[in-house]
Motif scaffolding. Structure first.
Motif, mmCIF file in Angstrom:
data_model
loop_
_atom_site.group_PDB
_atom_site.id
_atom_site.type_symbol
_atom_site.label_atom_id
_atom_site.label_comp_id
_atom_site.label_asym_id
_atom_site.label_seq_id
_atom_site.Cartn_x
_atom_site.Cartn_y
_atom_site.Cartn_z
ATOM 1 N N LEU A 176 -10.307 12.521 -1.114
ATOM 2 C CA LEU A 176 -11.528 12.123 -1.024
ATOM 3 C C LEU A 176 -12.873 12.438 -2.130
ATOM 4 O O LEU A 176 -12.968 13.371 -2.090
ATOM 5 C CB LEU A 176 -12.169 12.241 0.320
ATOM 6 N N PHE A 198 2.376 9.733 4.601
ATOM 7 C CA PHE A 198 0.844 10.692 4.844
ATOM 8 C C PHE A 198 0.320 10.978 6.318
ATOM 9 O O PHE A 198 0.283 9.460 6.966
ATOM 10 C CB PHE A 198 0.010 10.276 3.995
ATOM 11 N N TYR A 207 -10.914 7.474 -3.543
ATOM 12 C CA TYR A 207 -9.896 8.819 -3.513
ATOM 13 C C TYR A 207 -9.433 8.747 -4.771
ATOM 14 O O TYR A 207 -9.584 7.705 -5.416
ATOM 15 C CB TYR A 207 -8.912 8.485 -2.327
ATOM 16 N N ARG A 240 -13.363 0.501 5.760
ATOM 17 C CA ARG A 240 -13.237 1.086 7.170
ATOM 18 C C ARG A 240 -13.853 -0.436 8.050
ATOM 19 O O ARG A 240 -15.119 -0.724 7.592
ATOM 20 C CB ARG A 240 -14.023 2.081 7.629
ATOM 21 N N ILE A 245 -8.116 5.150 -5.770
ATOM 22 C CA ILE A 245 -7.744 4.325 -4.602
ATOM 23 C C ILE A 245 -9.114 4.001 -3.750
ATOM 24 O O ILE A 245 -9.671 5.078 -3.268
ATOM 25 C CB ILE A 245 -6.525 4.892 -3.798
ATOM 26 N N TYR A 296 0.115 6.799 7.496
ATOM 27 C CA TYR A 296 0.326 5.957 6.495
ATOM 28 C C TYR A 296 1.534 6.000 5.603
ATOM 29 O O TYR A 296 2.118 7.036 5.464
ATOM 30 C CB TYR A 296 -0.898 5.979 5.430
ATOM 31 N N PHE A 323 -14.553 3.800 1.047
ATOM 32 C CA PHE A 323 -14.403 5.375 0.611
ATOM 33 C C PHE A 323 -13.479 5.044 -0.838
ATOM 34 O O PHE A 323 -12.701 4.298 -1.043
ATOM 35 C CB PHE A 323 -13.289 6.085 1.559
ATOM 36 N N LEU A 355 -3.663 9.340 12.034
ATOM 37 C CA LEU A 355 -3.072 8.233 11.531
ATOM 38 C C LEU A 355 -1.910 8.612 10.658
ATOM 39 O O LEU A 355 -1.952 9.687 10.148
ATOM 40 C CB LEU A 355 -4.136 7.548 10.683
ATOM 41 N N ASN A 384 -12.015 3.427 13.404
ATOM 42 C CA ASN A 384 -11.084 4.579 12.969
ATOM 43 C C ASN A 384 -9.985 4.460 11.924
ATOM 44 O O ASN A 384 -9.492 5.497 11.646
ATOM 45 C CB ASN A 384 -10.570 5.301 14.354
ATOM 46 N N ILE A 385 -9.984 3.108 11.741
ATOM 47 C CA ILE A 385 -8.785 2.876 10.753
ATOM 48 C C ILE A 385 -9.330 2.441 9.336
ATOM 49 O O ILE A 385 -9.995 1.596 9.367
ATOM 50 C CB ILE A 385 -7.674 1.694 11.249
ATOM 51 N N GLN A 386 -8.756 3.243 8.372
ATOM 52 C CA GLN A 386 -9.292 2.583 6.961
ATOM 53 C C GLN A 386 -8.052 1.958 6.374
ATOM 54 O O GLN A 386 -6.844 2.224 6.598
ATOM 55 C CB GLN A 386 -9.640 3.902 6.145
ATOM 56 N N TYR A 387 -8.351 0.930 5.646
ATOM 57 C CA TYR A 387 -7.375 0.016 4.871
ATOM 58 C C TYR A 387 -7.664 0.007 3.458
ATOM 59 O O TYR A 387 -8.608 0.119 2.908
ATOM 60 C CB TYR A 387 -7.558 -1.716 5.610
ATOM 61 N N PHE A 388 -6.373 0.446 3.101
ATOM 62 C CA PHE A 388 -6.570 0.820 1.219
ATOM 63 C C PHE A 388 -6.037 -0.273 0.417
ATOM 64 O O PHE A 388 -5.518 -1.440 0.761
ATOM 65 C CB PHE A 388 -5.567 1.748 1.096
ATOM 66 N N GLY A 389 -6.805 -0.437 -0.864
ATOM 67 C CA GLY A 389 -6.394 -1.045 -1.766
ATOM 68 C C GLY A 389 -5.303 -0.574 -2.616
ATOM 69 O O GLY A 389 -4.627 0.478 -2.213
ATOM 70 N N ALA A 390 -4.812 -1.510 -3.228
ATOM 71 C CA ALA A 390 -3.468 -0.930 -4.275
ATOM 72 C C ALA A 390 -3.705 0.174 -5.190
ATOM 73 O O ALA A 390 -2.619 0.513 -5.632
ATOM 74 C CB ALA A 390 -2.907 -2.469 -4.796
ATOM 75 N N GLY A 391 -4.843 0.532 -5.366
ATOM 76 C CA GLY A 391 -4.961 1.361 -6.473
ATOM 77 C C GLY A 391 -5.302 0.804 -7.817
ATOM 78 O O GLY A 391 -4.989 -0.202 -8.060
ATOM 79 N N SER A 394 -1.699 14.615 -2.713
ATOM 80 C CA SER A 394 -2.253 14.133 -1.701
ATOM 81 C C SER A 394 -3.453 13.204 -2.111
ATOM 82 O O SER A 394 -3.856 13.460 -3.460
ATOM 83 C CB SER A 394 -2.588 14.860 -0.418
ATOM 84 N N LEU A 395 -3.970 12.594 -1.329
ATOM 85 C CA LEU A 395 -5.023 11.659 -1.997
ATOM 86 C C LEU A 395 -6.430 12.599 -1.530
ATOM 87 O O LEU A 395 -6.498 13.149 -0.333
ATOM 88 C CB LEU A 395 -5.571 10.397 -0.867
ATOM 89 N N GLY A 436 -1.438 1.499 -2.914
ATOM 90 C CA GLY A 436 -2.070 2.235 -1.924
ATOM 91 C C GLY A 436 -1.577 2.246 -0.642
ATOM 92 O O GLY A 436 -0.451 1.720 -0.554
#
Lengths: 116, 113
Positions: free
Chosen positions: A46, B89, A36, A97, A93, B36, A34, B34, A103-110, A43-44, B43
């Motif tokens: 999408l 969040f 963002y 998934r 960002i 965060y 994804f 969730l 159900n969980i998304q892991y994010f990059g540092a942006g 907020s973030l 991020g």
């Protein structure tokens, strides 16, 4: 585990140029990633959903020709901001998934994009 | 249309005490939630999640409570530590709709020594 690498972390470019941002899942496979965008103190939001081997799905109001997304492998998605303008300056960002914990998304540092 | 709301933009707590962050949602189709944690220019980091079939999930100092009838969830951090200071969040998704996350506006937590 569940590390997402995003590169570059900061980019400054001239108006009219294109910028490519990479998002990699380092220790897991991600069929879906994804993208963002976050404005200061907000907020973030999408922008699009990137699916490996198929076209991205863009959210309403996001120009697909402006923000090109490619998801060529299970560990890499790229976002290209084409013909960037100052109003495209923002914090972008990505997230990935896991194919296991769906159900969980892991994010990059942006990536901080500044268009002059 | 803000489907996920965090009505408190900021919260200040003394070290060692409990931090309670709240989140409300309007879409009854959300079935996964969730929390965060995010530092500036970074991020979000996944903290804890809960499925709609549960009303509580605990992981160390972090506990998430879900009240489906009130469409409300909360994150409890106890004891709070200065390193917990960040923006938190909450996010919600509908699992069968591709798992897109809808984020709240965030709450900035400050834990004072």
């Amino acid at each position: 585990g569940a590390v997402v690498s995003q590169h570059p972390s900061w980019v400054i470019c001239k108006s009219g140029t294109s910028v490519k941002i990479e998002c990699r899942s380092l220790d897991f496979q991600a069929t879906t990633m994804f993208w963002y965008r976050q404005f200061p103190k907000q907020s973030l939001m999408l922008m699009a959903t990137s699916n490996e081997g198929s076209k991205a799905t863009y959210e309403q109001g996001v120009e697909k020709d402006k923000f090109l997304i490619n998801h060529a492998s299970l560990t890499l998605s790229t976002l290209t901001v084409t013909s960037a303008h100052p109003e495209d300056s923002s914090f972008y960002i990505c997230s990935a998934r896991s194919n296991i914990a769906k159900n969980i998304q892991y994010f990059g540092a942006g990536t901080r994009l500044s268009v002059l | 249309d803000q489907q996920v709301k965090q009505n408190s933009p900021s919260l200040s707590v003394q070290e060692g005490r409990i931090s309670i962050l709240n989140c409300d949602y309007t879409n009854s189709m959300f079935d996964y939630f969730l929390w965060y944690k995010k530092y500036p220019a970074e991020g979000p980091t996944f903290l804890i999640s809960i499925s709609s079939i549960k009303d509580k999930n605990e992981d160390g100092r972090f506990t998430v409570f879900l009240n489906k009838s009130a469409k409300h969830l909360s994150l409890h951090i106890v004891p709070s530590q200065p390193g917990d200071s960040a923006v938190y969040f909450c996010a919600a998704s509908v699992s069968r709709q591709g798992g897109k996350l809808i984020f709240g506006q965030g709450t900035e937590l400050s834990v004072k020594p």
